[in-house]
Write a protein that holds these residues in place. Structure first.
Motif, PDB file in Angstrom:
ATOM      1  N   CYS A  69       0.811  -1.222   0.000  1.00  0.00           N
ATOM      2  CA  CYS A  69       0.000   0.000   0.000  1.00  0.00           C
ATOM      3  C   CYS A  69       0.844   1.271   0.000  1.00  0.00           C
ATOM      4  CB  CYS A  69      -0.950  -0.007   1.188  1.00  0.00           C
ATOM      5  SG  CYS A  69      -0.120  -0.033   2.799  1.00  0.00           S
ATOM      6  N   ASP A  70       2.158   1.128   0.242  1.00  0.00           N
ATOM      7  CA  ASP A  70       3.057   2.279   0.230  1.00  0.00           C
ATOM      8  C   ASP A  70       4.480   1.753   0.057  1.00  0.00           C
ATOM      9  OD1 ASP A  70       3.995   1.441   2.793  1.00  0.00           O
ATOM     10  OD2 ASP A  70       2.625   2.802   3.831  1.00  0.00           O
ATOM     11  N   GLY A  71       5.474   2.545   0.363  1.00  0.00           N
ATOM     12  CA  GLY A  71       6.855   2.146   0.147  1.00  0.00           C
ATOM     13  C   GLY A  71       7.466   1.279   1.232  1.00  0.00           C
ATOM     14  N   ARG A  72       6.674   0.876   2.233  1.00  0.00           N
ATOM     15  CA  ARG A  72       7.217   0.065   3.332  1.00  0.00           C
ATOM     16  C   ARG A  72       6.316  -1.066   3.789  1.00  0.00           C
ATOM     17  NH1 ARG A  72       8.747   3.012   8.308  1.00  0.00           N
ATOM     18  NH2 ARG A  72       9.993   1.159   8.638  1.00  0.00           N
ATOM     19  N   HIS A  73       5.011  -0.993   3.501  1.00  0.00           N
ATOM     20  CA  HIS A  73       4.043  -1.912   4.094  1.00  0.00           C
ATOM     21  C   HIS A  73       3.291  -2.736   3.045  1.00  0.00           C
ATOM     22  CE1 HIS A  73       4.471   1.426   6.971  1.00  0.00           C
ATOM     23  NE2 HIS A  73       4.383   0.469   7.877  1.00  0.00           N
ATOM     24  N   ASN A  74       2.985  -3.990   3.419  1.00  0.00           N
ATOM     25  CA  ASN A  74       2.077  -4.762   2.574  1.00  0.00           C
ATOM     26  C   ASN A  74       0.668  -4.205   2.754  1.00  0.00           C
ATOM     27  OD1 ASN A  74       0.969  -5.927   4.935  1.00  0.00           O
ATOM     28  ND2 ASN A  74       2.075  -7.846   4.691  1.00  0.00           N
ATOM     29  N   CYS A  75      -0.269  -4.727   2.002  1.00  0.00           N
ATOM     30  CA  CYS A  75      -1.623  -4.147   2.015  1.00  0.00           C
ATOM     31  C   CYS A  75      -2.358  -4.336   3.331  1.00  0.00           C
ATOM     32  CB  CYS A  75      -2.438  -4.697   0.853  1.00  0.00           C
ATOM     33  SG  CYS A  75      -1.952  -3.966  -0.726  1.00  0.00           S
ATOM     34  N   GLU A  76      -1.910  -5.285   4.146  1.00  0.00           N
ATOM     35  CA  GLU A  76      -2.527  -5.429   5.457  1.00  0.00           C
ATOM     36  C   GLU A  76      -1.905  -4.486   6.480  1.00  0.00           C
ATOM     37  OE1 GLU A  76      -4.663  -9.078   7.304  1.00  0.00           O
ATOM     38  OE2 GLU A  76      -2.525  -9.240   7.796  1.00  0.00           O
ATOM     39  N   GLY A  77      -0.807  -3.823   6.090  1.00  0.00           N
ATOM     40  CA  GLY A  77      -0.185  -2.837   6.963  1.00  0.00           C
ATOM     41  C   GLY A  77       1.058  -3.331   7.682  1.00  0.00           C
ATOM     42  N   GLN A  78       1.503  -4.549   7.395  1.00  0.00           N
ATOM     43  CA  GLN A  78       2.722  -5.076   8.021  1.00  0.00           C
ATOM     44  C   GLN A  78       3.946  -4.564   7.279  1.00  0.00           C
ATOM     45  OE1 GLN A  78       1.159  -8.801   7.011  1.00  0.00           O
ATOM     46  NE2 GLN A  78       0.641  -9.401   9.089  1.00  0.00           N
ATOM     47  N   ASN A 100       4.173  -7.243  -6.279  1.00  0.00           N
ATOM     48  CA  ASN A 100       3.405  -7.073  -7.511  1.00  0.00           C
ATOM     49  C   ASN A 100       2.101  -6.345  -7.222  1.00  0.00           C
ATOM     50  OD1 ASN A 100       2.162  -9.615  -6.393  1.00  0.00           O
ATOM     51  ND2 ASN A 100       0.995  -9.488  -8.296  1.00  0.00           N
ATOM     52  N   CYS A 101       1.429  -5.957  -8.283  1.00  0.00           N
ATOM     53  CA  CYS A 101       0.143  -5.258  -8.208  1.00  0.00           C
ATOM     54  C   CYS A 101       0.190  -4.113  -7.200  1.00  0.00           C
ATOM     55  CB  CYS A 101      -1.002  -6.222  -7.928  1.00  0.00           C
ATOM     56  SG  CYS A 101      -2.536  -5.647  -8.686  1.00  0.00           S
ATOM     57  N   THR A 102       1.222  -3.320  -7.318  1.00  0.00           N
ATOM     58  CA  THR A 102       1.486  -2.185  -6.438  1.00  0.00           C
ATOM     59  C   THR A 102       1.864  -1.000  -7.320  1.00  0.00           C
ATOM     60  OG1 THR A 102       2.239  -3.655  -4.673  1.00  0.00           O
ATOM     61  CG2 THR A 102       3.072  -1.392  -4.615  1.00  0.00           C
ATOM     62  N   LYS A 103       1.575   0.200  -6.866  1.00  0.00           N
ATOM     63  CA  LYS A 103       1.898   1.389  -7.659  1.00  0.00           C
ATOM     64  C   LYS A 103       3.393   1.445  -7.982  1.00  0.00           C
ATOM     65  CE  LYS A 103      -1.807   4.455  -6.309  1.00  0.00           C
ATOM     66  NZ  LYS A 103      -2.127   5.826  -5.900  1.00  0.00           N
ATOM     67  N   PRO A 104       3.735   1.819  -9.204  1.00  0.00           N
ATOM     68  CA  PRO A 104       5.140   1.851  -9.620  1.00  0.00           C
ATOM     69  C   PRO A 104       6.025   2.730  -8.746  1.00  0.00           C
ATOM     70  CG  PRO A 104       3.693   2.251 -11.504  1.00  0.00           C
ATOM     71  CD  PRO A 104       2.835   2.218 -10.280  1.00  0.00           C
ATOM     72  N   GLU A 105       5.491   3.816  -8.237  1.00  0.00           N
ATOM     73  CA  GLU A 105       6.322   4.744  -7.469  1.00  0.00           C
ATOM     74  C   GLU A 105       6.756   4.187  -6.109  1.00  0.00           C
ATOM     75  OE1 GLU A 105       2.049   6.516  -7.135  1.00  0.00           O
ATOM     76  OE2 GLU A 105       3.226   5.497  -8.664  1.00  0.00           O
ATOM     77  N   TYR A 106       6.150   3.108  -5.642  1.00  0.00           N
ATOM     78  CA  TYR A 106       6.533   2.511  -4.365  1.00  0.00           C
ATOM     79  C   TYR A 106       7.603   1.423  -4.502  1.00  0.00           C
ATOM     80  CZ  TYR A 106       2.069   4.532  -2.757  1.00  0.00           C
ATOM     81  OH  TYR A 106       1.027   5.366  -2.457  1.00  0.00           O
TER      82      TYR A 106
END
Length: 187
Positions: A69-78, A100-106
């Protein structure tokens, strides 16, 4: 469930239910002669560990790729680094780890997180940067203004051994990855 929960890991089910869901598919693929099993778009460490346990029981080499979901965490927030550290330490048949399936900028930041946590080869294949709407089950937005190939070159320089594309990427994105690979390798 087709409600977008696959992007967050909030299924509301036990590890045993996830095991039942994934086990037969993994068995069929392995018995059919797959060289490696790829578990991808994992939103949580729990689900990744369930799949890792299945692959270990089968004696199959495998890769695990997280959605983030960002540059450090998986989508569950870990923290992705914690996930990579846990998997690399406890699952000897794991051959590669990625995003995978994550925004390119991250992705470049996430490659750094993975490198700090394990020595496993890193694979990445982001989406084009568009957003998924679970209500309408559609992707929207324009993605990123930056060329996909420029991102791909950054990923290679950051340490990714394999680069590709996921949701909403098209043939032109992959052509750009190929061109970036030529630039990176000089071939």
């Amino acid at each position: 469930m087709a409600d977008g929960s696959e992007y967050k890991g909030h299924y509301g089910v036990s590890a045993d239910t996830l095991r039942d869901f994934h086990r037969r598919r993994a068995e069929l693929l392995w018995q059919a002669g797959a060289d490696v099993l790829l578990f991808e778009t994992e939103p949580s460490l729990m689900e990744a560990e369930v799949e890792a346990q299945i692959a270990e029981e089968l004696g199959a080499p495998y890769w695990i790729s997280f959605s983030c979901c960002d540059g450090r965490h998986n989508c569950e927030g870990q923290l992705l680094a914690d996930c990579a550290r846990q998997l690399a330490r406890n699952y000897p048949h794991l051959q590669a780890i990625g995003v995978n399936c994550t925004k390119p900028e991250y992705i470049a930041s996430l490659i750094g997180e993975l490198k700090r946590a394990s020595d496993l080869p890193i694979i990445v294949y982001p989406n084009s940067g568009e957003e998924y709407d679970p209500q309408t089950k559609t992707w929207h937005g324009v993605g990123t203004d930056r060329r996909f190939g420029d991102y791909a070159l950054d990923y290679m320089k950051a340490g990714a051994v394999a680069v590709g594309g996921c949701c909403t990427t098209v043939a032109d994105h992959i052509r750009q990855v190929v061109a970036a690979r030529r630039t990176y390798t000089g071939k």
